[in-house]
Design a protein around this motif. Structure first.
Motif, short mmCIF file in Angstrom:
data_model
loop_
_atom_site.label_atom_id
_atom_site.label_comp_id
_atom_site.label_asym_id
_atom_site.label_seq_id
_atom_site.Cartn_x
_atom_site.Cartn_y
_atom_site.Cartn_z
N TYR A 1 -1.77 -1.98 -3.52
CA TYR A 1 -0.19 -2.07 -3.24
C TYR A 1 0.64 -2.39 -4.16
O TYR A 1 1.76 -2.34 -3.88
CB TYR A 1 -0.73 -3.75 -2.19
N GLU A 2 -0.26 -3.48 -4.92
CA GLU A 2 1.25 -3.16 -6.30
C GLU A 2 2.34 -2.70 -6.95
O GLU A 2 3.08 -2.40 -6.84
CB GLU A 2 0.27 -4.59 -6.77
N THR A 3 1.14 -1.50 -6.99
CA THR A 3 1.26 -0.39 -7.48
C THR A 3 1.77 0.55 -6.72
O THR A 3 3.36 1.36 -6.72
CB THR A 3 0.77 0.39 -8.69
N PHE A 4 1.42 1.02 -5.58
CA PHE A 4 1.98 1.66 -4.52
C PHE A 4 3.23 1.69 -3.67
O PHE A 4 3.65 2.70 -2.97
CB PHE A 4 1.15 2.42 -3.43
N ARG A 5 3.20 0.29 -3.36
CA ARG A 5 4.86 -0.37 -2.31
C ARG A 5 4.54 0.95 -1.14
O ARG A 5 5.23 0.79 -1.14
CB ARG A 5 5.22 -0.49 -3.65
N PRO A 6 3.35 0.50 -1.17
CA PRO A 6 3.46 1.31 0.80
C PRO A 6 4.81 0.70 1.86
O PRO A 6 4.94 -0.41 1.63
CB PRO A 6 2.02 0.99 1.36
N GLU A 7 4.50 2.22 3.02
CA GLU A 7 5.87 1.27 4.00
C GLU A 7 5.06 1.14 4.43
O GLU A 7 5.45 0.79 5.61
CB GLU A 7 6.77 2.28 3.78
N ARG B 1 6.79 8.92 4.08
CA ARG B 1 6.64 7.70 3.53
C ARG B 1 5.15 7.26 3.55
O ARG B 1 4.46 8.28 3.68
CB ARG B 1 7.12 6.88 5.30
N LYS B 2 5.13 6.15 2.18
CA LYS B 2 4.01 5.92 1.75
C LYS B 2 2.95 5.29 3.16
O LYS B 2 3.53 3.70 3.11
CB LYS B 2 3.57 5.01 0.69
N ILE B 3 2.05 5.66 3.21
CA ILE B 3 1.64 4.43 4.11
C ILE B 3 -0.55 4.34 3.01
O ILE B 3 -0.87 4.85 2.41
CB ILE B 3 0.51 5.69 5.47
N LEU B 4 -0.72 2.93 2.99
CA LEU B 4 -2.14 2.72 2.49
C LEU B 4 -3.15 2.11 3.04
O LEU B 4 -2.85 1.60 4.26
CB LEU B 4 -1.93 1.13 1.66
N VAL B 5 -4.22 3.45 3.26
CA VAL B 5 -5.05 3.12 4.16
C VAL B 5 -6.35 2.73 3.42
O VAL B 5 -6.72 2.55 2.55
CB VAL B 5 -5.93 4.87 4.15
N VAL B 6 -7.06 1.72 4.32
CA VAL B 6 -7.66 0.57 3.43
C VAL B 6 -9.31 0.39 5.11
O VAL B 6 -8.81 0.14 6.11
CB VAL B 6 -7.27 -0.80 3.60
#
Lengths: 378, 132
Positions: A54-60, A15-20
């Motif tokens: 976010y726009e390209t990666f589309r995290p969950e 599952r995709k997670i974006l860390v900022v």
């Protein structure tokens, strides 16, 4: 731990997670923990960058630091919510400050949770799993609801088609049987007449049933359109009672109508309200023992007109109340003269009355029997 | 009043033609011309110039509304009654705009159907015939 149980049901692997976070070291530590758990991770070191990724990666799911140069975490979250609405991935804030004001602002910006700095790996993973699972369950549910409503629409379309194509031939069978019965094409013997009458009654019964099915299908497909026109309700009731008395007489039952000298003209769809009245009257006759007296009364209060049909039947069992106005909601109470019931009549009545912004209710009478009351705004 | 005119009856379902045919015969010594779709109905109208037209709405090749339009073009005074299975308000209004004098639902009980047909015919033809 409970979340471990859940993870068996829903696969969180990959599952995709974006860390900022503007602190590169923090990002690296968090990203490593997440990757070890099998998640796919993308990174951003500012709010602006996060919106881009976010726009390209589309995290969950998004882990979002609050204090960053440029737009801060709360603002980033607001902008994400603005762009993606309800579909925005759940956002968990990472914050050094855990004062409640901060937490409140985070939640009102659209975050679902927060993790205090320094982040503890086990706690972070557990919370992330929980929110991912919630997210996926909500998505699954939405998908199921969508599939169900499509299936229901297909069912209604089928019902409508079937009913429509069955109707004309049935109407002909009934009509032709009537011609035979009435001797238009020659006299019949008593035996022949008996058979023809049976054909007539059976086709009439089927036609009623098909008409009710068709009504339900049309109404559920959202095609119940009412065309309100000034209508004399007293006349409508009197006429319906007159006609229903003809059938009632076959059971020795009588229907009385009291208008209390009211003669209101209401903005209603006369044909549809007539259908409601007819249904209530025929139910009254159907479920009362032969030789009963059904009373119909028209009354008013300040805002509303209402008419009530009171029968002498067994009333509505308390346990079955919920089914009364539902589709196919046949109760254990049976007609007293072998009449048929599709269990759709009252459901149709309710839908028609709803469309008029009125109400329909059923009350068991202390003296026995049941009162059905329709109230219409004046 | 006995109606003795020539009636064109267009419906794709034979049992309906039979049923409505019997209904019409109750009104008087009518002569009935049958058609099983709108196109045939228009052609028969052209040949036979009937006094009254009964048109089913749902028919193959050319539907009742199309047939009504074509017939009223041939004869702007043509008297037409629509036969419907569902009284869709939209269709009823469209037919009325095209000059249909009335509509009847085919699933109406026989006596009621007969009454509507009789009343419509009386209203349309009372001017043409001398009062008894």
């Amino acid at each position: 731990m409970e979340s471990t149980d859940h993870s068996n049901r829903i696969d969180l692997q990959g599952r995709k997670i974006l860390v900022v976070d503007d602190d590169r070291l923090n990002v690296r530590i968090l990203a490593n923990i997440l990757k070890q758990e099998g998640f796919t991770v993308s990174e951003a070191n500012s709010g602006e960058k996060a919106l881009e990724v976010y726009e390209t990666f589309r995290p969950e799911l998004v882990l979002l630091d609050v204090m960053m140069p440029g737009i801060n975490g709360f603002e980033t979250c607001r902008q994400l919510r603005q762009r993606y609405g309800e579909k925005t991935a759940p956002v968990i804030f990472i914050t050094a400050k855990s004062e409640s004001d901060d937490v409140v602002e985070g939640l009102s910006a659209g975050g679902v949770d927060y993790l205090p700095k320094p982040v503890r790996a086990k706690e972070a993973i557990a919370r992330i799993r929980t929110h991912l699972q919630n997210r996926l369950l909500v998505e699954q549910q939405a998908l199921l609801v969508d599939q169900l409503s499509k299936a229901n629409a297909a069912k209604n379309k089928f019902l409508g088609m079937a009913a429509h194509d069955l109707r004309n031939p049935l109407a002909s069978i009934r009509g032709l049987a009537e011609f035979l019965r009435d001797g238009v094409v020659g006299e019949l013997t008593a035996d022949q007449l008996d058979l023809v009458k049976t054909i007539h009654e059976a086709s009439q019964g089927m036609l009623d049933m098909v008409n009710e099915l068709l009504d339900v299908a049309t109404i559920e497909a959202g095609e119940l359109k009412i065309h309100p026109e000034p209508t004399a309700l007293t006349e409508l009731l009197a006429k319906a009672v007159y006609l229903a008395n003809i059938d009632a007489a076959k059971k020795g039952t009588k229907i009385d109508f009291h208008s209390n000298d009211h003669a209101p003209t209401l903005p209603i769809d006369g044909a549809k309200i007539k259908q409601v009245i007819n249904n209530l009257l025929s139910n009254g006759v159907k479920y009362s023992p032969p030789g009963s007296l059904i009373t119909v009364e028209l009354t008013r209060d300040d805002q509303h007109w209402s008419f009530a049909v009171r029968d002498q039947g067994p009333g509505i069992p308390d346990s079955e109340r919920g089914k009364l106005f539902q589709d196919f909601g046949q109760l254990s109470v049976r007609p007293t003269g072998g009449e048929k019931s599709t269990g759709l009549g009252l459901a149709i009545c309710r839908k028609i009355v709803d469309a008029h912004h009125g109400t329909i209710s059923a009350t068991n009478q202390p003296t026995g029997g049941c009162e059905f009351r329709v109230t219409l705004p004046s | 009043m006995a109606f003795n005119g020539k009636v064109l009856l267009a419906d794709d379902e034979p049992h309906i033609r039979k049923f409505v045919g019997l209904l019409l015969k109750q009104l008087g010594p009518v002569s009935i011309i049958e058609a099983c779709n709108g196109q045939e109905g228009v052609a028969r109208y052209q040949q036979e110039r009937p006094d009254l037209v009964l048109l089913d709405v749902n028919m193959p090749i050319l539907d009742g509304i199309g047939a009504l339009r074509a017939i009223r073009q041939i004869d702007p005074d043509a008297i037409a009654i629509m036969l419907t299975s569902l009284a869709s308000r939209q269709i009823v209004e469209e037919a009325a705009d095209l000059g249909a004098v009335n509509y009847v639902r085919k699933d109406t009980p026989k006596d009621e159907l007969l009454k509507t047909l009789r009343e419509t015919i009386e209203a349309c033809f009372e001017d043409d015939e001398p009062a008894p």
